[in-house]
Design an enzyme around this catalytic site. Structure first.
Site, PDB file in Angstrom:
ATOM      1  N   TYR A   1      -1.668  12.058 -10.741  1.00 20.29           N
ATOM      2  CA  TYR A   1      -1.447  11.248 -11.943  1.00 20.29           C
ATOM      3  C   TYR A   1      -1.032   9.836 -11.525  1.00 20.29           C
ATOM      4  CZ  TYR A   1      -0.730  11.017 -17.042  1.00 20.29           C
ATOM      5  OH  TYR A   1      -0.836  10.738 -18.402  1.00 20.29           O
TER       6      TYR A   1
ATOM      7  N   SER B   1      -2.907   5.969 -10.012  1.00 18.25           N
ATOM      8  CA  SER B   1      -3.737   4.890 -10.557  1.00 18.25           C
ATOM      9  C   SER B   1      -4.933   5.457 -11.323  1.00 18.25           C
ATOM     10  CB  SER B   1      -4.207   3.982  -9.416  1.00 18.25           C
ATOM     11  OG  SER B   1      -5.123   3.034  -9.875  1.00 18.25           O
ATOM     12  N   GLN B   2      -5.744   6.293 -10.676  1.00 14.53           N
ATOM     13  CA  GLN B   2      -6.931   6.849 -11.337  1.00 14.53           C
ATOM     14  C   GLN B   2      -6.596   8.066 -12.192  1.00 14.53           C
ATOM     15  OE1 GLN B   2      -9.909   5.665 -11.701  1.00 14.53           O
ATOM     16  NE2 GLN B   2      -9.466   3.867 -10.444  1.00 14.53           N
TER      17      GLN B   2
ATOM     18  N   ASP C   1      -6.576   9.853  -0.782  1.00 11.64           N
ATOM     19  CA  ASP C   1      -7.624  10.398   0.095  1.00 11.64           C
ATOM     20  C   ASP C   1      -7.047  11.103   1.313  1.00 11.64           C
ATOM     21  OD1 ASP C   1      -9.162   7.393  -0.742  1.00 11.64           O
ATOM     22  OD2 ASP C   1      -9.917   9.354  -1.365  1.00 11.64           O
TER      23      ASP C   1
ATOM     24  N   ILE D   1      -4.448  12.746   1.845  1.00 11.22           N
ATOM     25  CA  ILE D   1      -3.766  14.038   1.721  1.00 11.22           C
ATOM     26  C   ILE D   1      -4.623  15.066   0.987  1.00 11.22           C
ATOM     27  CG2 ILE D   1      -1.425  13.042   1.736  1.00 11.22           C
ATOM     28  CD1 ILE D   1      -1.625  13.718  -1.413  1.00 11.22           C
ATOM     29  N   GLN D   2      -5.787  14.675   0.525  1.00 12.65           N
ATOM     30  CA  GLN D   2      -6.624  15.576  -0.268  1.00 12.65           C
ATOM     31  C   GLN D   2      -6.961  16.861   0.496  1.00 12.65           C
ATOM     32  OE1 GLN D   2     -10.109  13.722  -1.965  1.00 12.65           O
ATOM     33  NE2 GLN D   2      -8.945  12.189  -3.057  1.00 12.65           N
TER      34      GLN D   2
ATOM     35  N   HIS E   1     -13.995   9.385  -5.075  1.00 12.77           N
ATOM     36  CA  HIS E   1     -14.362   8.729  -3.806  1.00 12.77           C
ATOM     37  C   HIS E   1     -14.915   9.820  -2.899  1.00 12.77           C
ATOM     38  CE1 HIS E   1     -14.561   5.915  -0.603  1.00 12.77           C
ATOM     39  NE2 HIS E   1     -13.370   6.118  -0.054  1.00 12.77           N
TER      40      HIS E   1
ATOM     41  N   GLU F   1     -13.873  -2.788   0.111  1.00 11.32           N
ATOM     42  CA  GLU F   1     -12.413  -3.005   0.021  1.00 11.32           C
ATOM     43  C   GLU F   1     -11.859  -3.630   1.304  1.00 11.32           C
ATOM     44  OE1 GLU F   1     -11.641   0.959  -1.135  1.00 11.32           O
ATOM     45  OE2 GLU F   1     -11.175   1.686   0.871  1.00 11.32           O
TER      46      GLU F   1
ATOM     47  N   SER G   1     -16.696 -28.631 -11.712  1.00  7.35           N
ATOM     48  CA  SER G   1     -17.189 -30.021 -11.624  1.00  7.35           C
ATOM     49  C   SER G   1     -18.328 -30.122 -10.615  1.00  7.35           C
ATOM     50  CB  SER G   1     -16.038 -30.926 -11.157  1.00  7.35           C
ATOM     51  OG  SER G   1     -15.700 -30.581  -9.811  1.00  7.35           O
TER      52      SER G   1
END
Ligand SMILES: NC(=O)C1=CN([C@@H]2O[C@H](COP(=O)(O)OP(=O)(O)OC[C@H]3O[C@@H](n4cnc5c(N)ncnc54)[C@H](O)[C@@H]3O)[C@@H](O)[C@H]2O)C=CC1
Ligand SMILES: CC(=O)[C@](C)(O)C(=O)O
Ligand SMILES: [Mg+2]
Ligand SMILES: [Mg+2]
Length: 328
Positions: free
Chosen positions: A24, A26-27, A82, A84-85, A107, A194, A251
């Protein structure tokens, strides 16, 4: 190239499915809320009693432990960091998967580099926003969305792509467009983008220009406004109108100076270094380095974070952002 929009996607493939969003942050927070607001049956799977648990509860989400959520759900959407996935998947997700389930990512990193392998009979899909979580939520609430990428690594049920697309539509991504890709292409391009532009390249460019002005004796506050604060305004123009539109809005002086000098800043040497960074990503050398850094307790990352906080631009910038109310 196939881009899917709202009208191309049917929601009934997941209308009666339980979707566990694991994580729970950022994404996770953004996508869970968007999917719940789109009428889907969303469970949030987080560590019991932690900050995320409390935040998800306060947001009115159906919150469970990662294990219970993975047992309960038809689709397990893995939105934890990522690095710890693989461990969390092995301990708290894989034991609870059953035939016909889907594991889903935003990801491709862990599937592409082989850190996570799904059991037979389980779909492996990705629905990934091309933007930060906060913007995933903000644009959804504004009635629009962030462009997304969709990929299927394993289609065990025959409708894996439909499932991933429906999740993306529920997140708002199909309002901007969902581009079909592969886990390999998303992983390699996301890491490259990134590192060389979005996070790494742009901060080094700003930092170097700021330091150049300050070392030449100009006011740091002016250097900050010129090289950092105003960049958003210029990038917004590129975002909305492309290079040509941006050049039309600045400009003629800026246009002539920018077009004649930019290749002295980003040189052929820079391009060669970008190619080397891409090769490190493609060969898995970056992934190995990141795995070793985590195994060692992140000594480099901790040191670099300390140095970043101590940068002059951070101190000057924080003062100015507070003065104009951007920063609390
Ligand atoms: N941050 C972004 O804007 C984007 C992220 N992604 C991908 O989305 C996925 C999630 O990334 P973020 O949302 O940035 O992650 P994050 O770092 O914001 O996730 C933090 C959350 O993960 C959970 N968590 C953290 N450590 C944990 C642990 N040891 N055990 C169990 N749960 C733990 C907690 O709920 C925490 O709130 C990643 O695969 C990332 O590459 C994709 C596009 C953009
Ligand atoms: C926000 C995003 O798309 C990044 C930079 O790829 C990430 O946070 O990993
Ligand atoms: Mg990205
Ligand atoms: Mg990324």
């Amino acid at each position: 190239m196939k881009i899917y929009y709202e009208d191309d996607i049917e929601m009934d493939v997941i209308a009666d499915k339980k979707i566990a969003v694991i994580g729970y942050g950022s994404q996770g927070r953004a996508q869970a809320r968007n999917m719940a607001d789109s009428g889907l049956n969303v469970i949030v799977g987080v560590r019991s009693g932690g900050n995320s648990w409390n935040m998800a509860k306060e947001d009115g989400m159906n919150v469970m432990t990662i294990e219970d959520a993975s047992r309960e759900a038809d689709i397990v959407h893995i939105l934890i960091p990522d690095e710890i996935q693989a461990t969390v998947y092995e301990q708290s997700i894989e034991p609870y998967l059953t035939e016909g389930n889907t594991i889903s990512f935003s990801h491709g990193y862990n599937i592409h580099y082989g850190y996570i392998k799904a059991p037979n009979g389980v779909n492996v899909t990705m629905i990934a926003p091309k933007g930060p979580g906060a913007m995933v939520r903000r644009t959804y609430l504004e009635g629009f969305g962030i462009p997304g990428l969709v990929a299927v690594e394993v289609d065990a049920t025959g409708d894996a792509l439909d499932i991933a697309l429906a999740m993306g539509k529920a997140c708002g991504f199909a309002r901007a467009g969902i581009l079909e890709t592969t886990f390999k292409e998303e992983t390699e391009t996301d890491l490259f983008g990134e590192q060389t532009v979005l996070c790494g390249g742009v901060t080094e460019l700003i930092k170097t220009a700021f330091e150049t002005l300050v070392e030449a004796g100009y006011q740091p506050e002016l250097a900050y406004f010129e090289t950092c604060h105003e960049l958003k305004l210029i990038v917004d123009l590129i975002y909305e109108k492309g290079f040509t539109g941006m050049w039309k809005n600045v400009s003629n002086t800026a246009e002539f100076g920018g077009l004649t000098r930019r290749s002295r800043i980003i040189t052929q040497e820079t391009k060669k270094e970008m190619e080397k960074i891409l090769e490190e990503i493609q060969k898995g050398e970056f992934a190995k380095e990141w795995t070793l850094e985590n195994k060692a307790g992140r000594p480099m990352l901790k040191r670099m974070r300390e140095l970043e906080v101590g940068l002059k631009i951070e101190k000057v910038g924080s003062k100015l952002r507070k003065l104009c109310g951007l920063e609390k």
